[in-house]
Scaffold this motif. Structure first.
Motif, PDB file in Angstrom:
ATOM      1  N   MET A  12      62.959  13.144  30.279  1.00 35.19           N
ATOM      2  CA  MET A  12      62.139  14.196  29.662  1.00 35.19           C
ATOM      3  C   MET A  12      60.783  13.640  29.252  1.00 35.19           C
ATOM      4  SD  MET A  12      61.555  17.289  28.809  1.00 35.19           S
ATOM      5  CE  MET A  12      63.016  18.298  28.707  1.00 35.19           C
ATOM      6  N   GLU A  13      60.742  12.430  28.713  1.00 29.24           N
ATOM      7  CA  GLU A  13      59.461  11.824  28.349  1.00 29.24           C
ATOM      8  C   GLU A  13      58.560  11.700  29.574  1.00 29.24           C
ATOM      9  OE1 GLU A  13      60.696   8.152  26.566  1.00 29.24           O
ATOM     10  OE2 GLU A  13      60.689   9.018  24.543  1.00 29.24           O
ATOM     11  N   HIS A  14      59.132  11.262  30.678  1.00 29.35           N
ATOM     12  CA  HIS A  14      58.367  11.125  31.918  1.00 29.35           C
ATOM     13  C   HIS A  14      57.897  12.490  32.420  1.00 29.35           C
ATOM     14  CE1 HIS A  14      57.050   9.413  35.685  1.00 29.35           C
ATOM     15  NE2 HIS A  14      57.789  10.290  36.342  1.00 29.35           N
ATOM     16  N   TYR A  15      58.774  13.494  32.348  1.00 26.02           N
ATOM     17  CA  TYR A  15      58.419  14.837  32.806  1.00 26.02           C
ATOM     18  C   TYR A  15      57.284  15.418  31.956  1.00 26.02           C
ATOM     19  CZ  TYR A  15      58.722  19.595  34.394  1.00 26.02           C
ATOM     20  OH  TYR A  15      58.402  20.823  34.923  1.00 26.02           O
ATOM     21  N   VAL A  16      57.370  15.275  30.648  1.00 26.95           N
ATOM     22  CA  VAL A  16      56.333  15.802  29.744  1.00 26.95           C
ATOM     23  C   VAL A  16      55.003  15.098  30.003  1.00 26.95           C
ATOM     24  CG1 VAL A  16      55.627  15.900  27.313  1.00 26.95           C
ATOM     25  CG2 VAL A  16      57.903  16.661  27.976  1.00 26.95           C
ATOM     26  N   GLN A  17      55.043  13.799  30.218  1.00 26.71           N
ATOM     27  CA  GLN A  17      53.819  13.048  30.520  1.00 26.71           C
ATOM     28  C   GLN A  17      53.201  13.525  31.835  1.00 26.71           C
ATOM     29  OE1 GLN A  17      54.454   8.872  30.980  1.00 26.71           O
ATOM     30  NE2 GLN A  17      52.349   8.472  31.569  1.00 26.71           N
ATOM     31  N   ARG A  18      54.003  13.677  32.869  1.00 28.41           N
ATOM     32  CA  ARG A  18      53.504  14.161  34.164  1.00 28.41           C
ATOM     33  C   ARG A  18      52.933  15.560  34.040  1.00 28.41           C
ATOM     34  NH1 ARG A  18      58.411  13.878  37.413  1.00 28.41           N
ATOM     35  NH2 ARG A  18      57.767  15.989  37.832  1.00 28.41           N
ATOM     36  N   LEU A  19      53.620  16.434  33.301  1.00 28.51           N
ATOM     37  CA  LEU A  19      53.147  17.801  33.109  1.00 28.51           C
ATOM     38  C   LEU A  19      51.806  17.812  32.369  1.00 28.51           C
ATOM     39  CD1 LEU A  19      53.679  20.826  33.439  1.00 28.51           C
ATOM     40  CD2 LEU A  19      55.017  20.737  31.326  1.00 28.51           C
ATOM     41  N   ALA A  20      51.678  17.008  31.328  1.00 25.10           N
ATOM     42  CA  ALA A  20      50.417  16.944  30.573  1.00 25.10           C
ATOM     43  C   ALA A  20      49.277  16.454  31.465  1.00 25.10           C
ATOM     44  CB  ALA A  20      50.573  16.035  29.355  1.00 25.10           C
ATOM     45  N   ASN A  21      49.537  15.431  32.269  1.00 26.84           N
ATOM     46  CA  ASN A  21      48.507  14.929  33.180  1.00 26.84           C
ATOM     47  C   ASN A  21      48.118  15.992  34.196  1.00 26.84           C
ATOM     48  OD1 ASN A  21      48.301  12.421  31.989  1.00 26.84           O
ATOM     49  ND2 ASN A  21      49.863  11.519  33.298  1.00 26.84           N
ATOM     50  N   HIS A  22      49.093  16.696  34.724  1.00 25.33           N
ATOM     51  CA  HIS A  22      48.837  17.763  35.709  1.00 25.33           C
ATOM     52  C   HIS A  22      48.013  18.892  35.082  1.00 25.33           C
ATOM     53  CE1 HIS A  22      49.551  20.394  39.121  1.00 25.33           C
ATOM     54  NE2 HIS A  22      49.903  21.336  38.263  1.00 25.33           N
ATOM     55  N   LEU A  23      48.374  19.307  33.892  1.00 20.45           N
ATOM     56  CA  LEU A  23      47.652  20.381  33.214  1.00 20.45           C
ATOM     57  C   LEU A  23      46.228  19.965  32.895  1.00 20.45           C
ATOM     58  CD1 LEU A  23      50.426  21.578  30.760  1.00 20.45           C
ATOM     59  CD2 LEU A  23      49.634  22.758  32.810  1.00 20.45           C
ATOM     60  N   ASN A  24      46.051  18.739  32.446  1.00 20.64           N
ATOM     61  CA  ASN A  24      44.719  18.251  32.099  1.00 20.64           C
ATOM     62  C   ASN A  24      43.823  18.180  33.337  1.00 20.64           C
ATOM     63  OD1 ASN A  24      42.869  17.244  30.134  1.00 20.64           O
ATOM     64  ND2 ASN A  24      43.092  15.245  31.108  1.00 20.64           N
TER      65      ASN A  24
END
Length: 121
Positions: A25-37
Motif C-alpha cells: 500500500m505504501e508503494h501504491y500510494v507513492q506511485r499514485l501521488a507521483n502519477h497525479l503530480n
C-alpha cells in the motif's frame, strides 16, 4: 506523512495482516501521488491509503475540474478501484473517496462486480 512533489501521502498502519500488505500500500500510494503530480498537477493535495481504500484530498481547482469533467473523473476513479482489487498483495476495500474541506464530494466503490461512482455535491 511524506511529500511527493507537493502531494502529501499517508498510509494507515492499522489492520494489516502482514508487513508485505503495508509495504504494498505504501508503494501504491507513492506511485499514485507521483502519477497525479505529473499528469494532473494542482488538483490533488493529498493521498491516503489503508484497509478501507484510498482517500484523495482535492484542492478547490481539483473539485471544480472533477465536476466539470465527470466522464473523465469516473474513468479515473474506476481505474483506481480496479487497481485496488488486483495490484495489492492483501485484500483492501475497493473504494476511493474524494474529499474537499472535510466533506466527501465523490465516492467510487465496487458493488457486485461493477464500479459505481457517486457525485455527492
Amino acid at each position: 506523512m511524506r511529500r511527493f512533489g507537493g502531494i502529501e501521502t499517508y498510509v494507515e498502519r492499522e489492520g494489516w495482516q502482514s508487513g508485505v500488505g503495508l509495504r504494498g500500500m505504501e508503494h501504491y500510494v507513492q506511485r499514485l501521488a507521483n502519477h497525479l503530480n505529473k499528469n494532473i498537477p494542482g488538483l490533488i493535495a493529498g493521498v491516503a491509503g489503508g484497509k478501507r481504500g484510498i482517500l484523495l484530498i482535492a484542492t478547490y481547482r481539483g473539485r471544480r475540474n472533477f465536476y466539470r469533467a465527470r466522464e473523465n473523473t469516473e474513468q479515473f476513479l474506476k481505474a483506481i478501484v480496479d487497481d485496488l482489487a488486483t495490484r495489492l498483495p492483501e485484500p483492501v476495500a475497493p473504494q476511493v473517496v474524494v474529499r474537499y474541506e472535510g466533506t466527501d464530494i465523490i465516492v467510487a466503490m465496487r458493488v457486485r462486480g461493477k464500479v459505481h461512482v457517486k457525485f455527492l455535491e
